[in-house]
Scaffold this active site. Structure first.
Site, PDB file in Angstrom:
ATOM      1  CD  GLU A  31       0.550  -5.184   0.325  1.00  0.00           C
ATOM      2  OE1 GLU A  31       1.361  -6.151   0.645  1.00  0.00           O
ATOM      3  OE2 GLU A  31      -0.090  -5.186  -0.897  1.00  0.00           O
ATOM      4  NE  ARG A 256      -2.677  -1.854 -11.650  1.00  0.00           N
ATOM      5  CZ  ARG A 256      -2.637  -1.910 -10.291  1.00  0.00           C
ATOM      6  NH1 ARG A 256      -3.429  -2.442  -9.484  1.00  0.00           N
ATOM      7  NH2 ARG A 256      -1.498  -1.485  -9.413  1.00  0.00           N
ATOM      8  CE  LYS A 266       2.307  -0.596  -3.541  1.00  0.00           C
ATOM      9  NZ  LYS A 266       1.446  -0.773  -2.008  1.00  0.00           N
TER      10      LYS A 266
HETATM   11  P1  ATP Z   1       1.245  -2.705  -6.747  1.00  0.00           P
HETATM   12  O1  ATP Z   1       0.609  -3.642  -7.796  1.00  0.00           O
HETATM   13  O2  ATP Z   1       2.150  -1.634  -7.405  1.00  0.00           O
HETATM   14  O3  ATP Z   1       2.129  -3.153  -5.726  1.00  0.00           O
HETATM   15  P2  ATP Z   1      -1.103  -2.410  -5.313  1.00  0.00           P
HETATM   16  O4  ATP Z   1      -2.289  -2.274  -6.093  1.00  0.00           O
HETATM   17  O5  ATP Z   1      -0.720  -3.733  -4.522  1.00  0.00           O
HETATM   18  O6  ATP Z   1       0.216  -1.999  -6.278  1.00  0.00           O
HETATM   19  P3  ATP Z   1      -2.051  -1.100  -2.814  1.00  0.00           P
HETATM   20  O7  ATP Z   1      -1.207  -0.518  -1.825  1.00  0.00           O
HETATM   21  O8  ATP Z   1      -2.693  -2.479  -2.691  1.00  0.00           O
HETATM   22  O9  ATP Z   1      -1.070  -1.154  -4.239  1.00  0.00           O
HETATM   23  O10 ATP Z   1      -3.017  -0.114  -3.580  1.00  0.00           O
HETATM   24  C1  ATP Z   1      -3.966   0.494  -2.613  1.00  0.00           C
HETATM   25  C2  ATP Z   1      -5.310   0.674  -3.854  1.00  0.00           C
HETATM   26  O11 ATP Z   1      -4.679   1.429  -4.927  1.00  0.00           O
HETATM   27  C3  ATP Z   1      -5.757  -0.487  -4.303  1.00  0.00           C
HETATM   28  O12 ATP Z   1      -7.279  -0.200  -4.225  1.00  0.00           O
HETATM   29  C4  ATP Z   1      -5.349  -0.369  -5.781  1.00  0.00           C
HETATM   30  O13 ATP Z   1      -6.291  -1.120  -6.420  1.00  0.00           O
HETATM   31  C5  ATP Z   1      -5.180   0.883  -6.097  1.00  0.00           C
HETATM   32  N1  ATP Z   1      -4.166   1.197  -6.988  1.00  0.00           N
HETATM   33  C6  ATP Z   1      -3.020   0.605  -7.128  1.00  0.00           C
HETATM   34  N2  ATP Z   1      -2.122   1.058  -8.479  1.00  0.00           N
HETATM   35  C7  ATP Z   1      -3.244   1.735  -8.975  1.00  0.00           C
HETATM   36  C8  ATP Z   1      -3.279   2.196 -10.484  1.00  0.00           C
HETATM   37  N3  ATP Z   1      -2.104   2.237 -11.226  1.00  0.00           N
HETATM   38  N4  ATP Z   1      -4.341   2.858 -10.776  1.00  0.00           N
HETATM   39  C9  ATP Z   1      -5.543   2.964 -10.219  1.00  0.00           C
HETATM   40  N5  ATP Z   1      -5.504   2.378  -8.677  1.00  0.00           N
HETATM   41  C10 ATP Z   1      -4.338   1.792  -8.365  1.00  0.00           C
HETATM   42 MG    MG Z   2      -2.417  -4.612  -3.555  1.00  0.00          MG
END
Ligand code: ATP
Ligand code: MG
Length: 548
Positions: A31, A256, A266
């Site tokens: 995102e 994760r 984030k």
């Molecule tokens: P946040 O919750 O911090 O905003 P997010 O998951 O919403 O993070 P995205 O940009 O949607 O952030 O993430 C892109 C991809 O990275 C998604 O497939 C998500 O599952 C994965 N991802 C994000 N954080 C982690 C993590 N700590 N470990 C493994 N995969 C992750």
């Molecule tokens: Mg997300």
């Protein structure tokens, strides 16, 4: 057949063998509302890496369905970071928002099939009517006639209603034990400008509806995501089953990444940036890829870390010491050695002629004979590190002390003479004599235990060295004591600034990303924003013991 090295690959092998899938086509869907961090790195290594292992392909898709806080700055940075790690998507670069038209059309199709309806519960009512484990949800608008829903949905799209007035909901199962299946919202009204679509749309699909459609339209065969989407998988499959889409991707979830003394949310990272706690998303203490890069982490060391933590289904907390260990291990082999004196203390060699310069040879990397040697000048006035001198030394202090002797690295043995003090009682400089006879040789009449590093006061360069350390003092930042927030645990020692540090003159040509070991001090790289600054990437001391 590729040999599976984790459960995701086992599932892939099953589907390839049974013919459910005919290739490995994955996607990484960040995102664009922030910079990529080391957690995303785990996900993208799994997405790009698995495709590569199977000779498949991986799309890069900006998941920009949610219009809030998205920005082209992030879109550009995400691409730069993925390239830096060594992955590429060729021309398979997509935006989730490019499918808005198609997604709208598929939603209309669901209404026509009697599988979606326009609901007019307020967000508060929606929660109130959700039911619980023993009571089904209540949805008073569920039986709205199909034509009426079609008409209202179109008018929602045309901007006839205020935010929150209507939603489009899937008609699935109000009594489901999985709350995601209790007639979830598919579309909501938002009057907010989209970074690519402008004001064209005022209704936006929810992630759970948009994501499976985007996957299917791109021909993704394996949609790999983190564990929090496991409960959403039935809905993912429902969307695929009931919308008229060209393919049938399979969602597989993995755990994760969480790291000690680190936050990876984030939202929290953004707060650190916006409140000025750190110097931007690329502050060298941030767990973002750009922060790690500025700190001196190499792509190779990060990939090594990701490989070592592996892929599993159980959430766990990884020791940040492992990440540091991966960097240290690589740099120990690769980094050129240089001399830096972080807390300079002047030493005058009383028996050394004024104006004379001699050169002593230093190895560039004792672990790599091919790295060769370089010569450093020696003069009457030198700098040593203030920590290498003690007026009241503790037992076993083998550095410079009253009446003691110490070896200057690759050079003379010096004997303490006297201390000259400033009016305030602090040490101004130390006077010593050098054993000019023994030189770099080993004396036969006595043992000199300590070796300290030094620089000629006439041949060195001023710099600012910043000693970075962990940003948070608490190990498990995901489980904070009650009443505490993450910012209560900021480490006040996370960036110790050493102004007026001295380094070898050769370092004036160093470029950011070029890694050095400052002998006895740590691994450093030049800062990419402040040319007069060196950042400590990691200290020399490795407290981490890998299991194998
Ligand atoms: P946040 O919750 O911090 O905003 P997010 O998951 O919403 O993070 P995205 O940009 O949607 O952030 O993430 C892109 C991809 O990275 C998604 O497939 C998500 O599952 C994965 N991802 C994000 N954080 C982690 C993590 N700590 N470990 C493994 N995969 C992750
Ligand atoms: Mg997300």
């Amino acid at each position: 057949m590729v040999e599976a090295s984790n459960f995701i690959e086992e599932f892939i092998n099953e589907d390839l063998a049974s013919g459910k899938a005919d290739c490995v086509h994955t996607r990484f869907p960040p995102e664009p509302n922030g910079y990529l961090h080391i957690g995303h790195c785990k996900a993208l290594v799994i997405d790009f890496g698995t495709a590569k292992k199977y000779g498949g392909i991986c799309n890069l898709r900006m998941d920009d369905t949610n219009p809030a806080k998205e920005d082209t700055e992030f879109v550009d940075a995400i691409q730069e970071d993925i390239h830096w790690l060594g992955f590429d998507w060729d021309d398979r670069f997509f935006y989730g928002s490019d499918y808005f038209e198609k997604t709208y059309e598929l939603a209309t199709g669901l209404i026509k099939k009697g599988l979606a309806y326009v609901c007019e519960l307020s967000p508060e009512q929606f929660k109130e009517y959700r039911g619980d484990l023993t009571h089904p949800a209540v949805s008073p608008f569920r039986d709205r006639p199909m034509e009426e829903s079609l008409d209202l949905f179109e008018r929602m799209k045309n901007g006839e209603f205020p935010e929150g007035k209507y939603t489009l909901r899937a008609k699935i199962d109000l009594a489901s034990g999985n709350f995601n299946m209790r007639d979830p919202v598919l579309y909501r009204i938002r009057y907010i400008e989209h970074h690519r679509q402008g004001t064209k749309w005022c209704i936006f699909p929810m992630y759970d509806f948009a994501h499976p459609i985007q996957d299917a339209l791109e021909g993704i065969t394996f949609s790999l995501c983190s564990l929090e989407y496991e409960d959403h998988r039935p809905l993912y499959n429902w969307v695929i089953d009931n919308c008229d889409v060209p393919s049938r991707p399979r969602q597989i979830e993995f755990s994760r990444l969480n790291i000690t003394n680190t936050v990876l949310s984030k939202r929290n990272l953004r707060e650190l940036v916006e409140t000025g706690v750190v110097d931007g998303w690329d502050d060298p203490r941030m767990p973002t890829l750009c922060g790690l890069r500025r700190r001196g982490y190499t792509a190779e060391s990060i990939l090594d870390f990701i490989e070592r933590i592996g892929v599993s289904k159980a959430n766990s907390l990884v020791d940040v010491g492992l990440l540091e260990h991966c960097l240290r291990e690589k740099l120990n082999m690769q980094a050129a050695r240089r001399v830096a004196v972080l807390n300079p203390l002047k030493v005058v060699i009383d028996n050394y002629p004024e104006g004379r310069t001699e050169y002593f040879e230093f190895p560039n990397n004792p672990n790599d004979p091919d790295a060769g040697t370089r010569k450093l000048p020696f003069t009457k006035e030198l700098y040593i590190d203030a920590d290498d001198f003690s007026e009241n030394p503790p037992p076993k202090f083998f550095r410079l002390k009253p009446d003691g002797e110490v070896r200057l690295m690759s050079s003379y043995i010096i004997k303490f003479g006297h201390v000259e003090k400033n009016p305030d009682g602090t040490v101004k400089e130390i006077h010593c004599t050098a054993d000019l006879e023994v030189g770099t040789g080993v004396p036969t009449d006595r043992k000199v235990k300590g070796t300290i590093h030094w620089l000629s006061a006439d041949h060195c360069m001023d710099t600012t060295a910043v000693l970075y350390d962990r940003l948070f003092t608490e190990e498990n930042m995901n489980d904070l004591p009650e009443g505490k927030v993450f910012k209560d645990f900021l480490n006040p020692q996370s960036a110790v600034i050493k102004d007026g540090a001295k380094v070898e003159e050769s370092l004036k040509d160093a470029v950011p990303g070029e890694m050095f070991q400052f002998v006895r001090t740590g691994y450093f790289t030049k800062d990419s924003k402040n040319p007069g600054q060196f950042n400590r990437s990691v200290s020399l001391k490795d407290g981490f013991k890998p299991a194998n």
